[in-house]
Scaffold this motif. Sequence first.
Motif, mmCIF file in Angstrom:
data_model
loop_
_atom_site.group_PDB
_atom_site.id
_atom_site.type_symbol
_atom_site.label_atom_id
_atom_site.label_comp_id
_atom_site.label_asym_id
_atom_site.label_seq_id
_atom_site.Cartn_x
_atom_site.Cartn_y
_atom_site.Cartn_z
ATOM 1 N N ASN A 255 0.856 -1.173 0.000
ATOM 2 C CA ASN A 255 0.000 0.000 0.000
ATOM 3 C C ASN A 255 0.900 1.234 0.000
ATOM 4 O OD1 ASN A 255 -1.709 2.121 0.745
ATOM 5 N ND2 ASN A 255 -3.080 0.718 1.784
ATOM 6 N N ILE B 205 -14.349 -2.789 -23.541
ATOM 7 C CA ILE B 205 -14.879 -3.121 -22.214
ATOM 8 C C ILE B 205 -14.065 -4.220 -21.543
ATOM 9 C CG2 ILE B 205 -16.576 -4.788 -23.055
ATOM 10 C CD1 ILE B 205 -17.693 -2.432 -20.455
ATOM 11 N N THR B 206 -13.474 -5.111 -22.334
ATOM 12 C CA THR B 206 -12.745 -6.226 -21.715
ATOM 13 C C THR B 206 -11.451 -5.768 -21.056
ATOM 14 O OG1 THR B 206 -11.846 -6.627 -23.896
ATOM 15 C CG2 THR B 206 -13.631 -8.056 -23.191
ATOM 16 N N ILE C 252 -11.374 -3.173 -19.097
ATOM 17 C CA ILE C 252 -11.728 -2.502 -17.847
ATOM 18 C C ILE C 252 -12.086 -3.543 -16.810
ATOM 19 C CG2 ILE C 252 -13.256 -0.811 -16.777
ATOM 20 C CD1 ILE C 252 -13.725 0.353 -19.531
ATOM 21 N N THR D 291 -13.727 -5.388 -13.583
ATOM 22 C CA THR D 291 -15.044 -5.362 -12.950
ATOM 23 C C THR D 291 -14.883 -4.945 -11.491
ATOM 24 O OG1 THR D 291 -14.913 -7.632 -12.239
ATOM 25 C CG2 THR D 291 -15.861 -7.248 -14.394
ATOM 26 N N LEU D 292 -15.996 -4.631 -10.883
ATOM 27 C CA LEU D 292 -15.957 -4.186 -9.490
ATOM 28 C C LEU D 292 -15.419 -5.300 -8.584
ATOM 29 C CD1 LEU D 292 -16.654 -1.796 -7.745
ATOM 30 C CD2 LEU D 292 -18.908 -2.729 -7.419
ATOM 31 N N GLU D 293 -15.805 -6.535 -8.881
ATOM 32 C CA GLU D 293 -15.322 -7.659 -8.075
ATOM 33 C C GLU D 293 -13.810 -7.759 -8.119
ATOM 34 O OE1 GLU D 293 -17.557 -10.844 -9.720
ATOM 35 O OE2 GLU D 293 -18.152 -11.558 -7.737
ATOM 36 N N ARG E 51 -11.758 -5.369 -8.754
ATOM 37 C CA ARG E 51 -11.180 -4.228 -8.046
ATOM 38 C C ARG E 51 -11.196 -4.461 -6.545
ATOM 39 N NH1 ARG E 51 -13.753 0.959 -11.294
ATOM 40 N NH2 ARG E 51 -13.591 -0.046 -13.308
ATOM 41 N N LEU E 52 -12.306 -4.993 -6.045
ATOM 42 C CA LEU E 52 -12.426 -5.134 -4.592
ATOM 43 C C LEU E 52 -11.516 -6.231 -4.039
ATOM 44 C CD1 LEU E 52 -16.231 -4.608 -4.025
ATOM 45 C CD2 LEU E 52 -14.382 -2.976 -3.856
ATOM 46 N N PRO F 121 -8.164 -3.989 -2.539
ATOM 47 C CA PRO F 121 -8.788 -2.728 -2.132
ATOM 48 C C PRO F 121 -7.845 -1.529 -2.168
ATOM 49 C CG PRO F 121 -9.150 -4.442 -0.500
ATOM 50 C CD PRO F 121 -8.163 -4.963 -1.472
ATOM 51 N N ASP F 122 -6.549 -1.751 -1.952
ATOM 52 C CA ASP F 122 -5.670 -0.589 -1.870
ATOM 53 C C ASP F 122 -5.343 -0.005 -3.234
ATOM 54 O OD1 ASP F 122 -4.453 -2.952 -2.326
ATOM 55 O OD2 ASP F 122 -2.690 -2.573 -1.110
ATOM 56 N N VAL F 123 -5.513 -0.779 -4.299
ATOM 57 C CA VAL F 123 -5.182 -0.261 -5.629
ATOM 58 C C VAL F 123 -6.449 0.051 -6.415
ATOM 59 C CG1 VAL F 123 -3.820 -0.647 -7.680
ATOM 60 C CG2 VAL F 123 -3.109 -1.683 -5.546
ATOM 61 N N GLN F 124 -7.345 -0.906 -6.469
ATOM 62 C CA GLN F 124 -8.615 -0.775 -7.191
ATOM 63 C C GLN F 124 -8.394 -0.229 -8.583
ATOM 64 O OE1 GLN F 124 -12.006 0.632 -5.036
ATOM 65 N NE2 GLN F 124 -11.093 0.130 -3.090
ATOM 66 N N GLU G 1 -8.254 0.268 -12.627
ATOM 67 C CA GLU G 1 -9.297 0.194 -13.634
ATOM 68 C C GLU G 1 -8.836 -0.612 -14.839
ATOM 69 O OE1 GLU G 1 -11.502 3.277 -16.373
ATOM 70 O OE2 GLU G 1 -11.030 4.099 -14.414
ATOM 71 N N GLN H 188 -6.557 -16.836 0.442
ATOM 72 C CA GLN H 188 -6.941 -16.682 1.843
ATOM 73 C C GLN H 188 -7.086 -18.042 2.501
ATOM 74 O OE1 GLN H 188 -10.609 -14.765 2.743
ATOM 75 N NE2 GLN H 188 -9.714 -13.881 4.567
#
Lengths: 496, 396
Positions: free
Chosen positions: A142, A231-232, A234, A236-238, A240-241, A244-247, A249, A260
């Motif tokens: 981070n 679009i491919t 970019i 998706t939100l999943e 990105r999450l 979390p520290d970079v997210q 695009e 995990q």
Amino acid sequence: MSYLNQPDYVCYVCNCGSLKPISKIYFCRHCSKIRCGYCVCQEVDSHYCPNCMENLPSSEVRLKKNKCSNCFKCPCCFQTLSTRAGHVPLRVVPADGEDSKDVKTTPKKVYYLSCSLCRWTSRDAGIPDQSMATGGWPEQENPHTSRINTLIDYHKILASIEKQQSERKKFRPKHPYMQIAMFRITSAMVRKHIGHPAKPTNESTDQPSPAVASTEVEELPTDIFTKPVEITKITTLEQRLQQPDVQTENVNELRPQHRQLLVRRSQRCRVCEHNLCKPDFCSQSAKFKIQLAAFYHVPEVRIVTCEPLRPGKSSELLLKFCNPTQHQTQVVLLPLDTPMTPILTLVDEKEEVKQDNAQQGSESPNLLPSIVRQVPVVEETKPIKITANADVVLPQNCLILPRRDDAAEYDDTGDTHNFQDDPKFVIWRKGNKAVIKLHVTPHENIEENNNQPVVIGFVMQYRYVNTITTLEHKAPQKLDLKVKLYLTIGNIVGSA
Amino acid sequence: MLRTYEGIRFFSDKQMVILDIGSAYTKFGYAGEPTPRGIIRTEIKCPDTKKLRRIYDYKDTEDLYQLLVEFLHALFFKHVVISPKDARIVILESLLVPTQFRDTLAKVLFRHFEIGSLMLLSTHLATISTLGVNSALVLDIGYKEATLIPIYEGEPILKAWQALPLGGQVVHELVKCFIFNWCFINSYFFNRYLMKSLREIYPNVDITEKLVEDIKVRTCFVTTLERSAKLGTADAPKPPPAIKYPGVKSINIPGEIREEAFEVLWERDNDNLSIPTMILNAIIQCPIDTRRTLAENILLIGGTAMAKGFASRLKSELLTLVKSSHYSEKLKIQTFMFHTAPSKPNYTAWLGGAIFGSVDLPLRCLTKENYLKSDRVPDWVSLIDNQRDESTVCET
């Protein structure tokens, strides 16, 4: 298997009010009560990686932030990545110029990560190949870590000031001068106490530079109105999450994430704090160290068949009872409104019974002494949402089920037991199982169309032999326990 | 010397769990870490109906209790991986959270999971600890609503609070409405774009909330104020390029949707309110000495604030509004300054909690013993807790 795939036709009512099939409830041998996943205390028992099945002690888990250091998951589709071996890619060769011959003569093995599902590779993302199979993969950091650490340190100082202030408030009225000696106050506090101003330098060094606001904000890129978008490319939100520290695009900036760890849980009775279920420590093993499932202690009830149900008409219902314990049991069916307190019977010394009842009421005597135990936190019992909408004629006589005998399962010579059964009540018997016949009359107000299932309920009283010896009880206790059952026996066919 | 000792103690102690249960996404992690361990949807499979349900779509207290039990169970054992018994937990909540939700959450945590202690932090107040400043105007634009509470010298100015039902949800509704009504579907038979309602052509195509969210995040943006003024008029600017959205049936997303989806946040409602007016109205309601400081310390948090071009649009809207007749008399502020937290806006509130939770503040925690004794959660709206008492209230 039928318990896993089918709807729950036969439900036992747990002491907390939940309705569960017998496969999902526990039987606490220390309290002689039924418990379920809702009313037990669940604990994390051991951590393991779902991919490499490695067991990790909890201190290490904390250091590694609950992630497996060896296994990665794909940043695109979240599957496990596999390490692939390859030779030095060709595109490196021309860059080295005259060294190209050396590379060809001694081909070095390199490793990269690849997803077998979506074909993502670490080469696509521009991560350099590694010379070791085990990794050394670059870790994402981070970018704000140091700033956040300064903020944390600053807040720790603020907290200690607050603590000192509250302590001072607490003790000031009594002996204003005693506290200096007693509570080892810092020199800053003494200075303040005697009226000197606090050292200003001290504060300014601890205070981190405050964030600076600016009038400039991130502007919308001007080419967004004209540039065609793929679009491919970019994320998706999943995706990105997952980071979390970079997210990010951009799909190319996704980095593989450590897998995990998962946990194995152990269950503990809230009342007596004994373990009800404890899995084996080894993550490959599917066995349990302790497994007090109700399936091994409480008679199992299954629906065999039921005649078509008509409102107000009596139908025959066949139920199969099975005794899973090593002791003979007797089952009595009672109406729903029977009080649920267990009855202690056949204990050798009569006096003890009285003493127990006087002291502990309905509580079992097998509990640990109350000094050792924490006071259990009481959770309200759930109201039972299901209501019986059919009357059932319950037999007066009890059903005796012999103990489970694994060898008898394969013995076809016939029943050696000689029970004086009422042939109208018990219609089949083999080993520790018996089928009984009941008469069910659905209520008149149930209609065929509204898809309301017919539910019957009764209290099953069964004899349970508790073999756990405690200090007070050397001999096995025999208890008559009760459990409420609700059976969904089918839908209404035709009208009355 | 003091540092090392504290470090050791922090390590041996049970870690503090920080939870920010948002209406769409839940952020979770441990105190003192710069990033949350994960961000998951605030939804759980209902044990009765086997359908995914959002926690905030609860019917009554009983329903909420069961949903929270299921959700927190999954959160503790699948994601946070900690035994909840005797754990120390920090929950970030808005000061405007319904009492029903707050009380039920505390009841679930203490009665069902038997946690050791609970610290309830105000989202807006905890957020400013990520900046190292004492005054900020914190605007949280989440999924269900946008809430604003100005903080001055560490004290929330509660009388200036603002809240509007503007957030991700209304944008989703709009995108859904757009797609349903005039979506361009690539037709294999005619090999040209048919301008027809999606429902007419493919009644089976399921426009789920998830799909809408994905379309919003990947394709939509907040357009500029100049272009927005011209939208819908005769000289409307050329829309941005359309995007072919892949799927079982590829959907063509016209540029108009991409550009106009977020416009709903800027339109004035019947009370003449929108996101920029929230900021200005809040500043007007604050004492006059604090106004300049607040206007120069604006912090945007929440997932919707991450939309492309959001901050620049907000800035230009504010600058235009302040010159309008309605505000120019009351407000003499010309500059607005924005903070950048050391995090992404969607987990800034969590980070605030993580910084705040890393310090040992036993006075501010509600312990299990106290909860079981009193059976209630202290709340600022209750006069029992909110009174000036030197011995119990500890002010910073």
